[in-house]
Enzyme design. Structure first.
Site, PDB file in Angstrom:
ATOM      1  N   HIS A  54       0.854  -1.182   0.000  1.00 34.33           N
ATOM      2  CA  HIS A  54       0.000   0.000   0.000  1.00 34.33           C
ATOM      3  C   HIS A  54       0.891   1.233   0.000  1.00 34.33           C
ATOM      4  CE1 HIS A  54      -3.808  -2.006   1.880  1.00 34.33           C
ATOM      5  NE2 HIS A  54      -3.163  -2.846   1.083  1.00 34.33           N
ATOM      6  N   GLU A  56       0.942   3.818   1.839  1.00 31.09           N
ATOM      7  CA  GLU A  56       1.400   4.201   3.169  1.00 31.09           C
ATOM      8  C   GLU A  56       2.583   3.348   3.626  1.00 31.09           C
ATOM      9  OE1 GLU A  56      -3.197   4.443   3.215  1.00 31.09           O
ATOM     10  OE2 GLU A  56      -1.683   3.157   2.381  1.00 31.09           O
ATOM     11  N   CYS A  84      -6.232   1.842   5.604  1.00 33.67           N
ATOM     12  CA  CYS A  84      -6.907   0.632   6.070  1.00 33.67           C
ATOM     13  C   CYS A  84      -6.372   0.299   7.471  1.00 33.67           C
ATOM     14  CB  CYS A  84      -6.645  -0.517   5.105  1.00 33.67           C
ATOM     15  SG  CYS A  84      -4.922  -1.093   5.098  1.00 33.67           S
ATOM     16  N   CYS A  87      -2.559  -0.331   7.498  1.00 34.79           N
ATOM     17  CA  CYS A  87      -1.757   0.882   7.374  1.00 34.79           C
ATOM     18  C   CYS A  87      -1.887   1.772   8.601  1.00 34.79           C
ATOM     19  CB  CYS A  87      -2.142   1.630   6.105  1.00 34.79           C
ATOM     20  SG  CYS A  87      -1.683   0.715   4.608  1.00 34.79           S
TER      21      CYS A  87
END
Length: 156
Positions: A54, A56, A84, A87
């Site tokens: 992701h 992040e 999410c 993260c």
């Protein structure tokens, strides 16, 4: 040094466009430390066949490597979509001070929409969260991406 939240979110949106052009969900992230850009990232799950890639996580890993340490206590993470749970947990684990995101994720958000990992009294660190910076632009980018995927008949 003061950081311009809107400018950092614009940079994150530029990174999100790169992810989208490569077939990943268009999410971009920027980490600033002490007012300077320390790292950037964009979604690379599809490109790298990695469920943890992701935006992040990519940016946090880069920032920690640059700092030569996992504690990012003076950091702000700017991201185009609410993190999410994974993260948000990584943000707590990295001890970031501040999270700024553009649009909420009512189906999977971990920073206030579905869960609020960033403010949980059960964890050892809490994060200041600000949302809504360039929300309309980020939301439009995500909607356009998913609409194109649906029109192509691709699995989401």
């Amino acid at each position: 040094m003061a950081v311009d939240d809107t400018a950092m979110m614009r940079r994150a949106l530029e990174l999100a466009q790169i992810a989208g052009a490569r077939g990943d969900v268009p999410v971009g992230a920027v980490v600033t430390i002490d007012g300077e850009i320390a790292a950037v990232g964009f979604n690379q799950k599809e490109a790298n066949h990695d469920p943890t890639a992701h935006a992040e996580i990519v940016a946090l890993r880069q920032a920690a490597a640059r700092q030569k340490g996992w504690r990012l206590a003076n950091a702000t993470l700017y991201v185009t979509k609410e993190p999410c749970v994974m993260c948000a947990g990584a943000c707590v684990g990295a001890r970031i001070a501040r999270l700024v995101y553009a649009c909420s994720d009512p189906k999977g958000g971990g920073a206030g929409s579905v869960f609020d990992v960033t403010a949980s009294a059960l964890l050892n660190h809490r994060i200041t969260v600000e949302k809504g910076i360039l929300q309309d632009e980020a939301s439009a980018m995500l909607k356009a991406f998913f609409q194109a995927k649906r029109e192509d008949g691709l699995e989401l």
